[in-house]
Design a protein around this motif. Structure first.
Motif, PDB file in Angstrom:
ATOM      1  N   GLU A   1      45.484  47.671  46.644  1.00 13.81           N
ATOM      2  CA  GLU A   1      45.486  48.013  45.212  1.00 13.81           C
ATOM      3  C   GLU A   1      46.597  47.255  44.474  1.00 13.81           C
ATOM      4  O   GLU A   1      46.412  46.825  43.344  1.00 13.81           O
ATOM      5  CB  GLU A   1      45.670  49.520  44.986  1.00 13.81           C
ATOM      6  CG  GLU A   1      44.620  50.436  45.609  1.00 13.81           C
ATOM      7  CD  GLU A   1      43.204  50.268  45.091  1.00 13.81           C
ATOM      8  OE1 GLU A   1      42.865  49.249  44.479  1.00 13.81           O
ATOM      9  OE2 GLU A   1      42.399  51.188  45.336  1.00 13.81           O
TER      10      GLU A   1
ATOM     11  N   HIS B   1      36.929  51.233  50.212  1.00 13.73           N
ATOM     12  CA  HIS B   1      37.670  52.369  49.661  1.00 13.73           C
ATOM     13  C   HIS B   1      36.712  53.532  49.376  1.00 13.73           C
ATOM     14  O   HIS B   1      37.025  54.691  49.606  1.00 13.73           O
ATOM     15  CB  HIS B   1      38.399  51.976  48.356  1.00 13.73           C
ATOM     16  CG  HIS B   1      39.431  50.904  48.565  1.00 13.73           C
ATOM     17  ND1 HIS B   1      40.356  50.578  47.611  1.00 13.73           N
ATOM     18  CD2 HIS B   1      39.685  50.095  49.625  1.00 13.73           C
ATOM     19  CE1 HIS B   1      41.138  49.606  48.077  1.00 13.73           C
ATOM     20  NE2 HIS B   1      40.738  49.295  49.282  1.00 13.73           N
TER      21      HIS B   1
ATOM     22  N   GLU C   1      44.287  52.592  39.418  1.00 11.33           N
ATOM     23  CA  GLU C   1      44.791  52.187  40.738  1.00 11.33           C
ATOM     24  C   GLU C   1      46.286  52.449  40.897  1.00 11.33           C
ATOM     25  O   GLU C   1      46.766  52.660  42.015  1.00 11.33           O
ATOM     26  CB  GLU C   1      44.398  50.738  41.027  1.00 11.33           C
ATOM     27  CG  GLU C   1      42.866  50.635  41.135  1.00 11.33           C
ATOM     28  CD  GLU C   1      42.311  49.347  41.678  1.00 11.33           C
ATOM     29  OE1 GLU C   1      43.043  48.345  41.714  1.00 11.33           O
ATOM     30  OE2 GLU C   1      41.125  49.339  42.065  1.00 11.33           O
TER      31      GLU C   1
ATOM     32  N   GLU D   1      36.764  47.293  47.481  1.00 12.67           N
ATOM     33  CA  GLU D   1      36.481  48.650  46.987  1.00 12.67           C
ATOM     34  C   GLU D   1      35.329  49.328  47.722  1.00 12.67           C
ATOM     35  O   GLU D   1      35.266  50.550  47.782  1.00 12.67           O
ATOM     36  CB  GLU D   1      36.213  48.634  45.484  1.00 12.67           C
ATOM     37  CG  GLU D   1      37.444  48.405  44.622  1.00 12.67           C
ATOM     38  CD  GLU D   1      38.560  49.421  44.841  1.00 12.67           C
ATOM     39  OE1 GLU D   1      38.273  50.602  45.110  1.00 12.67           O
ATOM     40  OE2 GLU D   1      39.731  49.018  44.775  1.00 12.67           O
TER      41      GLU D   1
HETATM   42 FE   LIG Z   1      40.397  51.125  45.509  1.00 12.59          FE
END
Ligand SMILES: [Fe+2]
Ligand SMILES: [Fe+2]
Length: 396
Positions: free
Chosen positions: A131, A249, A97, A246
């Motif tokens: 992050e 993401h 990250e 996430e």
């Molecule tokens: Fe991420």
């Protein structure tokens, strides 16, 4: 984009209404379900005494699970191995990250050089901030844990820049590590100046997140299936909050690499070559699988000194010779744990192939995942055995 006035490029993301809508919806939802507050609060409230006797992940996500060591551990030792999986796993996520924060920004710099990419850049800004929160929560919890349990670092490390190798325990030699650092520096310049390379970074990020998603979904289930969620271990809650962020993401990686890329000017031969090189680099990073930790593609021999330390610590209280023998039996003999880690590696290869199936610029090495596919169970065992002999003679 005002088409009556001269612009840098003819193409505009505004014409791809479907993708634009997806990006807008996703950013809106991601803000609504943002877990920043929960993550920050968890880092503040973490107290090892409150969760030291409970597992933090589903049992099979334990360090050395299914190996000789696991089979010969007491229930209390198994709890520690389970917690150590969390520490080790998120140590790797922190490293990945740190790189993500940086490359989100270099890619955004390149895409912002075109017209109408504001929505993509805003999404990446939010993700980078998330992050930082993720890293902070993982780091605070892990460092408190290692300080209290070992009084020294095992898997944690001081803060670092993105120009250190992303895979913490790899088989790279010092020379290869140096070369990798220079590749990263070059890639950062290229990705901040070419919208295609910047965009294509999300193909690499998509693969990495895909692997993360497979494991993190399962880690998050310890919390979602816990009988008493409110009082479940804070690290388990963190796994759940992290997985929530996430998921967005991963969606971003997928939309940018599959859809947004179509609104860019056509890639040059050079850009395609760089794109394929970065995917080959990703395959090399994911070449190994680890008996010690299912789901992270670490190089087992690089973990021998760490696992040795754990075996000599007060958790296992082993003598020097006992620790060496436990390492040999756990890393150099085929076990259920090793087979399961290998299986995860195979599943990753298949899902990576699926993810890359419709990309036009990809060469055969990447399309068929030829580098990753070279590693087999027998090869893994031989590598571990050869390396163990060297480790034992050095440690004698
Ligand atoms: Fe991420
Ligand atoms: Fe994260």
């Amino acid at each position: 984009m005002n088409k009556n006035l001269s612009q840098t490029h003819n193409s505009t993301l505004l014409e791809d209404v479907k993708t634009l809508k997806r990006m807008e919806m996703s950013l809106k939802k991601s803000k609504e379900l943002d877990q920043t507050e929960n993550m920050d609060l968890s880092a503040k409230l973490f107290n090892l005494a409150e969760c030291k006797d409970e597992m933090w992940n589903p049992e099979k996500f334990s360090l050395m699970y299914g190996t000789w060591l696991w089979d010969h551990s007491t229930p209390a030792q198994k709890v520690k191995l389970n917690q150590l999986y969390w520490i080790a796993y998120y140590a790797q996520i922190i490293s990945a990250e740190i790189a993500t924060i940086f490359f989100n920004q270099t890619a955004a710099a390149a895409m912002y050089g075109l017209e109408d990419f504001k929505i993509v850049c805003d999404t990446l800004d939010l993700e980078s901030a998330q992050e930082r929160t993720h890293i902070n929560a993982f780091k605070v919890i892990s460092e408190k844990y290692e300080e209290e349990v070992f009084g020294e670092r095992i898997f944690t490390y001081p803060m670092r820049t993105p120009f250190v190798k992303t895979m913490l325990y790899s088989d790279l030699s010092k020379m290869q590590e140096w070369f990798r650092t220079w590749q990263l520096r070059t890639y950062s310049v290229l990705s901040s100046n070419s919208a295609f390379i910047g965009c294509q970074y999300f193909t690499v990020r998509g693969l990495r997140t895909l692997n993360g998603k497979m494991v993190q979904h399962q880690l998050s289930r310890y919390y979602t299936e816990h009988a008493n969620k409110e009082n479940s271990p804070i690290p388990s809650k963190v796994s759940y909050y992290h997985f929530m962020d996430e998921s967005f993401h991963f969606n971003t990686s997928s939309v940018i690499s599959h859809e947004v890329i179509n609104s860019l000017p056509a890639a040059s031969k050079f850009e395609k070559m760089v794109a394929n090189m970065s995917l080959e680099g990703c395959q090399r990073d994911h070449y190994n699988f680890s008996t010690a930790i299912n789901g992270i593609f670490w190089y087992d021999p690089a973990l021998y000194p760490l696992i040795y330390k754990v075996l000599r610590s007060k958790i296992f209280n082993m003598s020097h010779l006992e620790a060496l023998e436990a390492l040999r039996k756990s890393f150099c003999e085929e076990s259920e744990g090793m087979i399961q880690s290998h299986q995860t590696h195979q599943e990753s290869i298949d899902s990576y192939k699926h993810y890359l199936a419709d990309f036009k610029y990809i060469n055969k090495t990447n399309r068929d995942m030829l580098i990753m596919s070279e590693n087999k169970l027998e090869k893994h065992l031989k590598t571990n055995r050869d390396a163990f002999k060297k480790f034992r003679s050095k440690a004698a």
